[in-house]
Design an enzyme around this catalytic site. Structure first.
Site, PDB file in Angstrom:
ATOM      1  N   CYS A   1       0.861  -1.184   0.000  1.00  0.00           N
ATOM      2  CA  CYS A   1       0.000   0.000   0.000  1.00  0.00           C
ATOM      3  C   CYS A   1       0.897   1.233   0.000  1.00  0.00           C
ATOM      4  O   CYS A   1       1.743   1.385   0.871  1.00  0.00           O
ATOM      5  CB  CYS A   1      -0.898  -0.026   1.246  1.00  0.00           C
ATOM      6  SG  CYS A   1      -1.735   1.527   1.566  1.00  0.00           S
TER       7      CYS A   1
ATOM      8  N   CYS B   1      -3.324   7.552  -1.760  1.00  0.00           N
ATOM      9  CA  CYS B   1      -4.634   7.650  -2.417  1.00  0.00           C
ATOM     10  C   CYS B   1      -5.723   8.171  -1.493  1.00  0.00           C
ATOM     11  O   CYS B   1      -6.693   8.777  -1.973  1.00  0.00           O
ATOM     12  CB  CYS B   1      -5.076   6.282  -2.935  1.00  0.00           C
ATOM     13  SG  CYS B   1      -3.735   5.205  -3.385  1.00  0.00           S
TER      14      CYS B   1
ATOM     15  N   THR C   1      -4.356   4.831   7.293  1.00  0.00           N
ATOM     16  CA  THR C   1      -3.322   4.466   6.318  1.00  0.00           C
ATOM     17  C   THR C   1      -2.381   5.643   6.074  1.00  0.00           C
ATOM     18  O   THR C   1      -2.835   6.749   5.784  1.00  0.00           O
ATOM     19  CB  THR C   1      -4.011   4.061   5.002  1.00  0.00           C
ATOM     20  OG1 THR C   1      -4.763   2.884   5.232  1.00  0.00           O
ATOM     21  CG2 THR C   1      -3.005   3.810   3.900  1.00  0.00           C
TER      22      THR C   1
ATOM     23  N   GLU D   1      -0.728   1.419   9.146  1.00  0.00           N
ATOM     24  CA  GLU D   1      -1.937   2.029   9.672  1.00  0.00           C
ATOM     25  C   GLU D   1      -1.657   2.441  11.119  1.00  0.00           C
ATOM     26  O   GLU D   1      -0.796   1.844  11.764  1.00  0.00           O
ATOM     27  CB  GLU D   1      -3.122   1.061   9.644  1.00  0.00           C
ATOM     28  CG  GLU D   1      -3.903   1.059   8.330  1.00  0.00           C
ATOM     29  CD  GLU D   1      -3.185   0.343   7.190  1.00  0.00           C
ATOM     30  OE1 GLU D   1      -2.392  -0.580   7.486  1.00  0.00           O
ATOM     31  OE2 GLU D   1      -3.379   0.692   6.017  1.00  0.00           O
TER      32      GLU D   1
ATOM     33  N   HIS E   1     -12.654   5.444  -3.112  1.00  0.00           N
ATOM     34  CA  HIS E   1     -11.650   4.505  -2.585  1.00  0.00           C
ATOM     35  C   HIS E   1     -11.946   3.072  -3.043  1.00  0.00           C
ATOM     36  O   HIS E   1     -11.028   2.269  -3.184  1.00  0.00           O
ATOM     37  CB  HIS E   1     -11.535   4.611  -1.062  1.00  0.00           C
ATOM     38  CG  HIS E   1     -10.147   4.306  -0.585  1.00  0.00           C
ATOM     39  ND1 HIS E   1      -9.031   4.964  -1.045  1.00  0.00           N
ATOM     40  CD2 HIS E   1      -9.679   3.371   0.272  1.00  0.00           C
ATOM     41  CE1 HIS E   1      -7.948   4.455  -0.487  1.00  0.00           C
ATOM     42  NE2 HIS E   1      -8.311   3.483   0.321  1.00  0.00           N
TER      43      HIS E   1
ATOM     44  N   TYR F   1      -9.242   0.550  -5.321  1.00  0.00           N
ATOM     45  CA  TYR F   1      -8.812  -0.837  -5.110  1.00  0.00           C
ATOM     46  C   TYR F   1      -8.753  -1.625  -6.414  1.00  0.00           C
ATOM     47  O   TYR F   1      -8.077  -2.647  -6.496  1.00  0.00           O
ATOM     48  CB  TYR F   1      -9.750  -1.536  -4.109  1.00  0.00           C
ATOM     49  CG  TYR F   1      -9.438  -1.215  -2.665  1.00  0.00           C
ATOM     50  CD1 TYR F   1      -8.862   0.000  -2.314  1.00  0.00           C
ATOM     51  CD2 TYR F   1      -9.701  -2.122  -1.654  1.00  0.00           C
ATOM     52  CE1 TYR F   1      -8.570   0.294  -0.992  1.00  0.00           C
ATOM     53  CE2 TYR F   1      -9.405  -1.837  -0.327  1.00  0.00           C
ATOM     54  CZ  TYR F   1      -8.851  -0.623  -0.005  1.00  0.00           C
ATOM     55  OH  TYR F   1      -8.559  -0.331   1.296  1.00  0.00           O
TER      56      TYR F   1
ATOM     57  N   GLU G   1      -6.978  -5.817   4.254  1.00  0.00           N
ATOM     58  CA  GLU G   1      -7.440  -4.517   3.762  1.00  0.00           C
ATOM     59  C   GLU G   1      -8.359  -4.692   2.546  1.00  0.00           C
ATOM     60  O   GLU G   1      -9.269  -3.903   2.323  1.00  0.00           O
ATOM     61  CB  GLU G   1      -6.262  -3.613   3.418  1.00  0.00           C
ATOM     62  CG  GLU G   1      -6.722  -2.172   3.231  1.00  0.00           C
ATOM     63  CD  GLU G   1      -5.604  -1.231   2.876  1.00  0.00           C
ATOM     64  OE1 GLU G   1      -4.689  -1.648   2.153  1.00  0.00           O
ATOM     65  OE2 GLU G   1      -5.665  -0.074   3.311  1.00  0.00           O
TER      66      GLU G   1
END
Ligand code: SF4
Ligand code: FE
Length: 485
Positions: A100, A104, A191, A257, A292, A296, A448
């Site tokens: 990750c 974003c 995040t 996170e 969001h 993904y 996630e």
């Protein structure tokens, strides 16, 4: 300056005054902390790729506000082409980091905030949109990483925010004066929190009149007085303290996170973008979540590309690549991964212009995209584990391989297809599969995929709302010649 170099990004983080707790201690130097550093490297990659001519079209764009060249992570989508390029950019970043890359959430937050504040001002006569644009100009000019913060701890899920025995289970306003507001509460699972310059805070659910104090949105520096972080643990994270590069699987990159706590934080009015307008809380949540869920369809696909590549290499190194069932499993993994990408591209190309001019994805297709993400990476990971073999989880440590006595024994017994790989190559690929399916990167690729951008049920509610069942019934009636008058 409109584009920071990766080095300037790193230096800008060093100047920040973060308060971060990790493994029970206050972190003195987050940028160089061995557990945090790989996650910083992933964000840094979003700056590095923007400097490369071959990725200029994906990673950078002309700001519609200033005409300056900016990083796409700070852009408001001006067309469906922008929405498609966003997904392609995220796939690229996933491929380059296998983790990750965190940036974003801010991009998705500003896009949702733009159209929501515009429509809120138009209906209620508030003045939030101008404040938002002022902030966005600064974000673009300084090429900032902004953390979009939505998820509250929520306490007892059966109770509304104002009914909670502890009022801090949702971020809320505790004081208002002529200069600004005071905020208390926390945001969970944040995040990229400690790799960000600023934070954009949004409510976590649609609110009612009784919850007006919880319908609050604002921006603040990530190291603002009263803001502190408790860093989340990840499976196998302390391997990063061992100093090697094999056992961690991916020694260069990662994600993170954290629990972000607001302990009576003062926010001046100029940084407040919602304060009590509970009717617009749901719109902000729905749009941010929609963006969001689109995201993904890019980032997880890029990480999936690396996992498919790792599984294929594991098969090569095991000498099993020619087996038909291995080939078929790699085809299945590719099919699943490209299906996710198709959803990301579809919800983007079917986007539409909102009242502010910013483009929004097709919400039904974005929710379908994320619903598939709650499933397919699990199957891709299962197949990768199948192909890799059990050694992935029973192999000796890097230190054993380096031990002068037993290292030779391991070299001998852990060898694979020696025509194309060393024992170390084989160990590295198996550890990468382990990292993506069970280790630190599994946070981003597996759990996630399930819960990030909303748990599966949240998408099913949206699919039910957007699915237009009545229109489908009409179609069936027409074909079946029912009620034909
Ligand atoms: Fe970006 Fe994906 Fe990480 Fe969300 S989970 S911040 S979309 S890389
Ligand atoms: Fe996420």
């Amino acid at each position: 300056m409109s584009l920071k170099t990766p080095e300037q990004y790193e230096e800008s983080l060093r100047k920040m005054n973060f308060k971060i707790y990790l493994l029970g201690e206050l972190v003195k130097n987050p940028v160089d902390h061995p557990i945090i550093r790989p996650s910083m490297n992933s964000v840094k990659m979003t700056y590095a790729l923007a400097q490369m001519p071959e990725y200029e079209d994906l990673m950078t764009v002309k700001s519609h506000l200033t005409g300056e060249k900016i990083n796409r992570f700070g852009h408001l989508h001006q067309s469906t082409d922008d929405l498609v390029k966003k997904v392609k950019m995220q796939r690229l970043c996933g491929q380059q980091t296998a983790s990750c890359f965190q940036r974003c959430v801010g991009m998705d937050a500003v896009n949702a905030m733009d159209s929501t504040t515009f429509e809120m001002d138009r209906k209620l006569g508030t003045k939030y949109h101008d404040r938002f644009i002022k902030f966005l100009k600064m974000m673009q000019a300084e090429d900032m990483t902004v953390d979009g913060a939505m998820t509250d701890p929520k306490g007892n899920r059966g109770l509304a925010p104002h009914q909670q025995p502890d009022p801090d289970m949702f971020v809320h306003v505790v004081e208002k004066n002529d200069k600004g507001i005071v905020i208390r509460g926390a945001k969970a699972h944040q995040t990229g929190a400690v790799n960000s310059h600023w934070v954009m805070v949004m409510p976590t659910i649609a609110m009612t009149k009784e919850d007006a104090d919880y319908a609050v949105s604002f921006v603040c520096p990530a190291d603002e007085k009263g803001v502190y972080y408790i860093y989340g643990r990840q499976s196998c994270d302390t391997r990063k303290l061992e100093g090697g590069t094999i056992d961690v699987g991916n020694s260069q990159f990662g994600g993170h996170e954290a629990l972000m706590v607001f302990d009576n934080v003062f926010i001046p009015w100029e940084n407040v973008m919602m304060c009590g307008e509970y009717e617009f809380s749901g719109m902000l949540v729905e749009r941010f979540a929609g963006y969001h869920r689109q995201s993904y369809g890019g980032c997880k696909v890029g990480v999936g590309d690396v996992l498919i590549g790792a599984a294929a290499l594991a098969a090569d190194y095991n000498g099993a690549a020619k087996a038909s069932h291995i080939k078929d499993k790699l085809i299945e993994m590719t099919h699943l991964n490209e299906t996710l990408y198709s959803c990301g591209i579809a919800c983007s190309s079917q986007g539409h212009k909102t009242a502010s001019g910013t483009y929004l994805i097709d919400l039904l297709l974005a929710n379908v995209c994320k619903q598939n993400v709650t499933r397919f990476p699990y199957e891709i990971a299962r197949l990768a584990e199948d192909i890799a073999g059990g050694l992935m989880v029973t192999m000796a440590s890097e230190k054993d391989f380096k031990n002068p006595e037993i290292g030779k024994v391991l070299e001998k017994y852990m060898q694979g297809n020696t025509d194309i790989c060393s024992t170390e190559d084989r160990a590295r690929i198996l550890r990468l599969v382990e990292n993506l399916t069970l280790g630190t990167a599994a946070v981003g690729y597996r759990t996630e995929s399930m819960h990030g951008a909303g748990s599966p049920q949240a998408q099913r509610i949206m699919i039910a709302r957007q699915g237009n069942l009545e229109q489908k019934k009409k179609l069936a009636k027409k074909i079946a010649m029912i009620d034909k008058k």
